[in-house]
Write a protein that holds these residues in place. Structure first.
Motif, PDB file in Angstrom:
ATOM      1  N   LYS A  81     -60.744 -24.141  54.415  1.00  0.00           N
ATOM      2  CA  LYS A  81     -60.056 -25.367  54.009  1.00  0.00           C
ATOM      3  C   LYS A  81     -58.916 -25.067  53.034  1.00  0.00           C
ATOM      4  N   TYR A  84     -56.757 -28.223  51.966  1.00  0.00           N
ATOM      5  CA  TYR A  84     -57.468 -29.185  51.127  1.00  0.00           C
ATOM      6  C   TYR A  84     -57.566 -28.694  49.690  1.00  0.00           C
ATOM      7  N   ASP A 229     -67.011 -25.270  62.891  1.00  0.00           N
ATOM      8  CA  ASP A 229     -66.668 -26.217  61.844  1.00  0.00           C
ATOM      9  C   ASP A 229     -65.843 -27.351  62.436  1.00  0.00           C
ATOM     10  N   HIS A 231     -63.660 -29.402  61.296  1.00  0.00           N
ATOM     11  CA  HIS A 231     -62.235 -29.513  60.985  1.00  0.00           C
ATOM     12  C   HIS A 231     -61.420 -28.358  61.565  1.00  0.00           C
TER      13      HIS A 231
END
Length: 262
Positions: A81, A84, A229, A231
């Motif tokens: 991520k 993010y 995952d 995402h």
């Protein structure tokens, strides 16, 4: 078709203090490492090297814990991520919210062992050869925690699969209990093979290479049954992020083993 049991993630509540099952599996992993590390001192070549003592196992464990926690967290943020956490940098420190990466933890441990090797004036690969066979049981313990928490479940399975399991939060379809596959492959089987391989005196770097190759291969296989995952999904060539991260591990393991056997 099986249903994953509803297990309270809190194993023990002592007033405001909550002891989670996942934390207990980490303690079990560190305890197993120390127990195996002490016995590893009796293997060649370490039993012939007087500088290797029980206190080294203690120091390696302490540094390894730091490497696992810090490297695992940073690796998760970078590998899974990055956008993010770039936008929310303070949440990098929110470890209690979850999010750890094995590959990041491995890099963290390697950096910690570089420091240990330099301060103790030991060859880095000799240190890694000592550590490698003591790691898989800890990996198995961590996957036990994943299973108890009902997280990191597998892909949807054939309804006829006898051990297909429904995980709460993953819908009503049976899935592969991929955590159990990883316990068996990356944990127990890798430990047996690596412990047997490492009991004999090997050229420096071969045990480390065997670990990288073995873990990379078993994790690569397990990823075919593990849900990617959400995402990220599947990346290039239909491979998951976990599989792509295993590729350099396997190549590095092959290089180490060929380099020392040539």
């Amino acid at each position: 078709m099986l249903i994953h049991p509803q297990i309270d993630p809190v194993a023990l509540q002592l007033g405001p203090l909550a002891v989670h099952w996942y934390g207990l599996t980490y303690l079990a992993a560190f305890g197993l490492f120390f127990w195996l590390g002490v016995r590893r001192l009796g293997h060649a070549p370490f039993k012939h090297l007087p500088q290797w003592q029980k206190r080294d196992v203690e120091d390696i464990l302490f540094l390894g814990v730091l490497g696992v926690v810090l490297g695992g967290r940073v690796g998760y943020c970078l590998f899974y991520k990055p956008a993010y956490y770039l936008s929310n940098p303070l949440e990098i420190f929110a470890i209690w919210q979850g999010g750890m990466s094995f590959h990041g933890g491995l890099l963290g441990v390697m950096l910690a062992m570089v420091w240990f090797a330099r301060t103790r004036q030991r060859p880095f690969l000799q240190v890694m050869d000592f550590v490698a066979p003591c790691v898989p049981t800890g990996l198995a313990a961590g996957r036990v925690g994943n299973f108890l928490n009902g997280e990191l479940w597998g892909r949807v399975a054939d309804p006829a699969l006898p051990w297909g399991m429904v995980f709460r939060g993953a819908g009503d379809l049976p899935r592969h209990p991929s955590q159990l596959y990883q316990i068996a492959l990356e944990g127990l089987l890798l430990f047996v093979l690596l412990w047997w391989f490492a009991r004999k005196d090997r050229p420096v770097g071969q045990v480390s290479g065997a670990f990288l190759l073995g873990y990379g291969f078993f994790r690569f296989v397990a990823e075919f049954f593990r849900e990617p995952d959400a995402h990220l999904g599947l990346l290039s060539l239909g491979m998951s992020m976990g599989q792509w991260l295993c590729v350099p591990m396997m190549l590095g393991g092959i290089w180490l083993m060929r380099r020392k056997s040539a």
